[in-house]
Design a protein around this motif. Structure first.
Motif, PDB file in Angstrom:
ATOM      1  N   TYR A 331      17.273  -7.656   7.047  1.00 28.58           N
ATOM      2  CA  TYR A 331      17.122  -7.549   5.601  1.00 28.58           C
ATOM      3  C   TYR A 331      16.360  -8.749   5.056  1.00 28.58           C
ATOM      4  O   TYR A 331      16.609  -9.885   5.468  1.00 28.58           O
ATOM      5  CB  TYR A 331      18.500  -7.443   4.944  1.00 28.58           C
ATOM      6  N   ILE A 332      15.419  -8.463   4.145  1.00 33.95           N
ATOM      7  CA  ILE A 332      14.623  -9.510   3.519  1.00 33.95           C
ATOM      8  C   ILE A 332      14.722  -9.322   2.013  1.00 33.95           C
ATOM      9  O   ILE A 332      14.750  -8.175   1.532  1.00 33.95           O
ATOM     10  CB  ILE A 332      13.157  -9.432   4.012  1.00 33.95           C
ATOM     11  N   SER A 333      14.796 -10.399   1.296  1.00 31.18           N
ATOM     12  CA  SER A 333      14.792 -10.365  -0.166  1.00 31.18           C
ATOM     13  C   SER A 333      13.622  -9.503  -0.638  1.00 31.18           C
ATOM     14  O   SER A 333      12.485  -9.675  -0.183  1.00 31.18           O
ATOM     15  CB  SER A 333      14.686 -11.810  -0.663  1.00 31.18           C
ATOM     16  N   ALA A 334      13.909  -8.528  -1.532  1.00 32.96           N
ATOM     17  CA  ALA A 334      12.919  -7.504  -1.878  1.00 32.96           C
ATOM     18  C   ALA A 334      11.629  -8.104  -2.428  1.00 32.96           C
ATOM     19  O   ALA A 334      10.539  -7.637  -2.106  1.00 32.96           O
ATOM     20  CB  ALA A 334      13.519  -6.514  -2.864  1.00 32.96           C
ATOM     21  N   SER A 335      11.721  -9.159  -3.230  1.00 29.14           N
ATOM     22  CA  SER A 335      10.512  -9.741  -3.821  1.00 29.14           C
ATOM     23  C   SER A 335       9.625 -10.336  -2.730  1.00 29.14           C
ATOM     24  O   SER A 335       8.401 -10.250  -2.793  1.00 29.14           O
ATOM     25  CB  SER A 335      10.896 -10.809  -4.835  1.00 29.14           C
ATOM     26  N   GLU A 336      10.226 -10.928  -1.724  1.00 30.70           N
ATOM     27  CA  GLU A 336       9.466 -11.531  -0.625  1.00 30.70           C
ATOM     28  C   GLU A 336       8.779 -10.453   0.206  1.00 30.70           C
ATOM     29  O   GLU A 336       7.628 -10.599   0.603  1.00 30.70           O
ATOM     30  CB  GLU A 336      10.403 -12.319   0.300  1.00 30.70           C
ATOM     31  N   ALA A 337       9.513  -9.374   0.464  1.00 32.94           N
ATOM     32  CA  ALA A 337       8.981  -8.325   1.329  1.00 32.94           C
ATOM     33  C   ALA A 337       7.769  -7.650   0.697  1.00 32.94           C
ATOM     34  O   ALA A 337       6.887  -7.159   1.382  1.00 32.94           O
ATOM     35  CB  ALA A 337      10.069  -7.304   1.633  1.00 32.94           C
ATOM     36  N   LEU A 338       7.720  -7.628  -0.638  1.00 27.58           N
ATOM     37  CA  LEU A 338       6.586  -7.012  -1.328  1.00 27.58           C
ATOM     38  C   LEU A 338       5.356  -7.889  -1.233  1.00 27.58           C
ATOM     39  O   LEU A 338       4.235  -7.414  -1.145  1.00 27.58           O
ATOM     40  CB  LEU A 338       6.933  -6.806  -2.806  1.00 27.58           C
ATOM     41  N   ASP A 339       5.582  -9.210  -1.277  1.00 29.65           N
ATOM     42  CA  ASP A 339       4.492 -10.174  -1.395  1.00 29.65           C
ATOM     43  C   ASP A 339       3.696 -10.397  -0.121  1.00 29.65           C
ATOM     44  O   ASP A 339       2.513 -10.658  -0.168  1.00 29.65           O
ATOM     45  CB  ASP A 339       5.061 -11.544  -1.809  1.00 29.65           C
ATOM     46  N   GLN A 340       4.363 -10.385   0.998  1.00 31.64           N
ATOM     47  CA  GLN A 340       3.694 -10.841   2.212  1.00 31.64           C
ATOM     48  C   GLN A 340       4.255 -10.113   3.417  1.00 31.64           C
ATOM     49  O   GLN A 340       5.271  -9.449   3.343  1.00 31.64           O
ATOM     50  CB  GLN A 340       3.939 -12.335   2.381  1.00 31.64           C
ATOM     51  N   GLU A 341       3.563 -10.252   4.540  1.00 30.00           N
ATOM     52  CA  GLU A 341       4.060  -9.614   5.747  1.00 30.00           C
ATOM     53  C   GLU A 341       4.402 -10.605   6.850  1.00 30.00           C
ATOM     54  O   GLU A 341       5.038 -10.268   7.818  1.00 30.00           O
ATOM     55  CB  GLU A 341       3.069  -8.564   6.252  1.00 30.00           C
ATOM     56  N   LYS A 342       3.959 -11.877   6.690  1.00 30.55           N
ATOM     57  CA  LYS A 342       4.241 -12.849   7.755  1.00 30.55           C
ATOM     58  C   LYS A 342       5.486 -13.661   7.440  1.00 30.55           C
ATOM     59  O   LYS A 342       5.644 -14.172   6.326  1.00 30.55           O
ATOM     60  CB  LYS A 342       3.042 -13.772   7.951  1.00 30.55           C
ATOM     61  N   PHE A 343       6.357 -13.776   8.423  1.00 27.92           N
ATOM     62  CA  PHE A 343       7.609 -14.511   8.262  1.00 27.92           C
ATOM     63  C   PHE A 343       7.887 -15.330   9.516  1.00 27.92           C
ATOM     64  O   PHE A 343       7.177 -15.215  10.515  1.00 27.92           O
ATOM     65  CB  PHE A 343       8.757 -13.527   8.004  1.00 27.92           C
ATOM     66  N   LEU A 344       8.931 -16.140   9.428  1.00 22.03           N
ATOM     67  CA  LEU A 344       9.354 -16.932  10.580  1.00 22.03           C
ATOM     68  C   LEU A 344      10.778 -16.520  10.925  1.00 22.03           C
ATOM     69  O   LEU A 344      11.595 -16.310  10.032  1.00 22.03           O
ATOM     70  CB  LEU A 344       9.316 -18.427  10.243  1.00 22.03           C
TER      71      LEU A 344
END
Lengths: 368, 124
Positions: A331-344
């Motif tokens: 699960y990722i915070s919805a605002s973050e998931a909309l903004d970008q696709e790269k994560f750590l």
């Protein structure tokens, strides 16, 4: 190794042992983790040929009575009243706060409704049914049937020898038929993303059926290791891990199972919460994540954005033998998931590059 | 002097005077199930006895591999990067994970020999 005395065995336990199974405990049952050839081969065989899974630990519940559909309709977001005879749907039981109490398969049968629920939630579900449904219906756990899942592109061909009519049913449809003089119920469904069938068969015949099936070189036994990898590759949730009472079907990306009419009418438990959550937008959402490294993020691994802010958590992960890379969901915070696709993703105190990818990781091949 | 010793954490160590090869036992390999990835240590890492040096990811879980003795990592088995399944097929030979120096040969005598280890896994 000492096993707890409360650990249960399925009817096929001895057969699993004969075929070299190594066992693990899962939801109070001793189940095969893998057989001689190992999880990786079992996973590949399931996608290229066919595999047999003993899923008899799962709860098979019948709700008998004319009003079964109507009464169950109040407890789930799916439209059970519209289910045609021998048609199944995937659904969830919710609490008032929209949290998922269990996910389940609901089938309309001639004498009522049948459910397949998670082993770990069997008693909880039965209590809810007894509590919430009227005395006009009777809910009963079916103890004398095993549940066998045959999955993979060759499953139809393998089963046609026993059940001539099997290709007449489509995905999420079923029918009642006979095997060696006993009644069985077959549905075209599964937990792998492949074409496949689940067969509810009396315990007295199940061993004989499996022994006969595995004479066919196109089909092999597969364990829970492979089952877990296959369902992650297919982007499917495991109850207790990817979904639980703190997660709503909206957050889990299961909106498709919610009937719009029933949501508008607020006619099921949890509907007010869900309607509100859809209007405001969920705070987090379930996503699929792929890694460059072969390191495996597992349940509990933290997810950060590129500014090193914690934005989510992993719920399931595995190395995918069919894709030759590590995949996970979380699960990722919805605002973050909309903004970008790269994560750590953090695994054992080290940070690894990852990106959000569309689920399922491997396309479904259902016969619709 | 060439000898093989075993730890309670199911590592084996093959000692050849100044250096040693380390891996996991066949028993451990069977418990883990199919191995899919090995996090190898960096060459030059100094490790103390009992310290985590490598991690084996199997389909079932991640397992830490500890230093059976103290010393420095001299070499790692690079072939495990492409074929982690060597651990399953040949755990006690080609499935070696790292080669290390022997800092204190006294630590070796505390480890189990083959028959002690065989008894240990039966009792475990």
């Amino acid at each position: 190794m000492n096993q707890k005395e409360t650990t249960q065995k399925t009817t096929l336990f001895d057969l699993h042992a004969v075929y070299g199974a190594r066992f693990i405990e899962f939801a109070g049952y001793l189940v095969p983790l893998a057989y001689g050839t190992g999880t990786i081969k079992e996973t590949i065989v399931s996608r290229q040929s066919a595999s047999i899974f003993d899923v008899s630990h799962m709860g098979q519940i019948n709700i008998m009575g004319d009003s079964a559909s109507l009464e169950l309709d109040r407890l789930v977001p799916s439209n059970i009243g519209l289910l045609k005879l021998n048609k199944s749907c995937y659904s969830v039981l919710l609490n008032e706060n929209g949290g998922i109490l269990d996910d389940l398969i609901i089938t309309k049968r001639s004498d009522g409704i049948s459910l397949v629920v998670n082993a770990s939630q069997k008693n909880k579900i039965l209590n809810i049914l007894n509590d919430q449904l009227s005395s006009k219906v009777i809910s009963k756990v079916i103890e004398n049937n095993s549940l066998i899942s045959i999955q993979g592109p060759k499953s139809k061909e393998v089963l046609e020898k026993y059940f001539k009519e099997i290709d007449k049913i489509k995905f999420m449809h079923g029918y009642e038929t006979e095997y060696d003089g006993v009644n069985v119920y077959i549905s075209r469904s599964g937990y792998t993303g492949e074409d496949g069938f689940e067969i509810s068969i009396p315990n007295i015949k199940v061993e004989n059926f499996i022994e006969s099936l595995i004479e066919n070189s196109n089909v092999n036994l597969a364990g829970f290791g492979a089952r877990d990898v296959l369902r992650i590759e297919a982007g499917l949730c495991l109850y207790g891990q990817d979904i639980n009472t703190n997660i709503s079907p909206i957050e889990a990306g299961l909106n498709w199972l919610i009937s719009k009419n029933k949501l508008n009418d607020l006619s099921f438990v949890g509907s007010e919460f869900l309607k509100n959550q859809i209007e405001l937008g969920p705070k987090m959402c379930r996503v699929g994540i792929e890694l460059d490294s072969k390191v495996i993020p597992r349940n509990g691994s933290k997810i950060f954005n590129l500014n090193n802010k914690k934005v989510g958590f992993v719920t399931s992960g595995c190395f995918s033998p069919n894709l030759s890379r590590s995949i996970c969901m979380g699960y990722i915070s919805a605002s973050e998931a909309l903004d970008q696709e790269k994560f750590l993703v953090e695994v054992r105190n080290k940070i690894f590059d990852s990106k959000i990818v569309k689920m399922p990781f491997i396309p479904h091949k259902y016969k619709k | 002097m060439k000898e093989i010793k075993y730890t309670k954490d199911h590592e084996w160590i093959k000692i050849d005077d100044e250096y040693a090869y380390v891996g996991i036992t066949d028993f451990a390999q069977k418990q883990l199930g199919d191995v899919v990835f090995i996090q190898l240590p960096e060459i030059g890492t100094d490790c103390t006895i009992g310290e985590e040096v490598a991690v084996i990811e199997s389909v079932k879980a991640a397992s830490e591999i500890y230093a059976p003795i103290s010393g420095q990592v001299l070499e790692v088995n690079e072939s495990l990067n492409d074929s982690p399944d060597i651990i399953n097929s040949d755990a006690e030979n080609n499935g070696w994970i790292w080669k290390m120096s022997v800092k204190d040969s006294g630590q070796i005598s505390d480890l189990m020999d083959k028959s002690a280890y065989s008894n240990f896994i039966i009792e475990d």
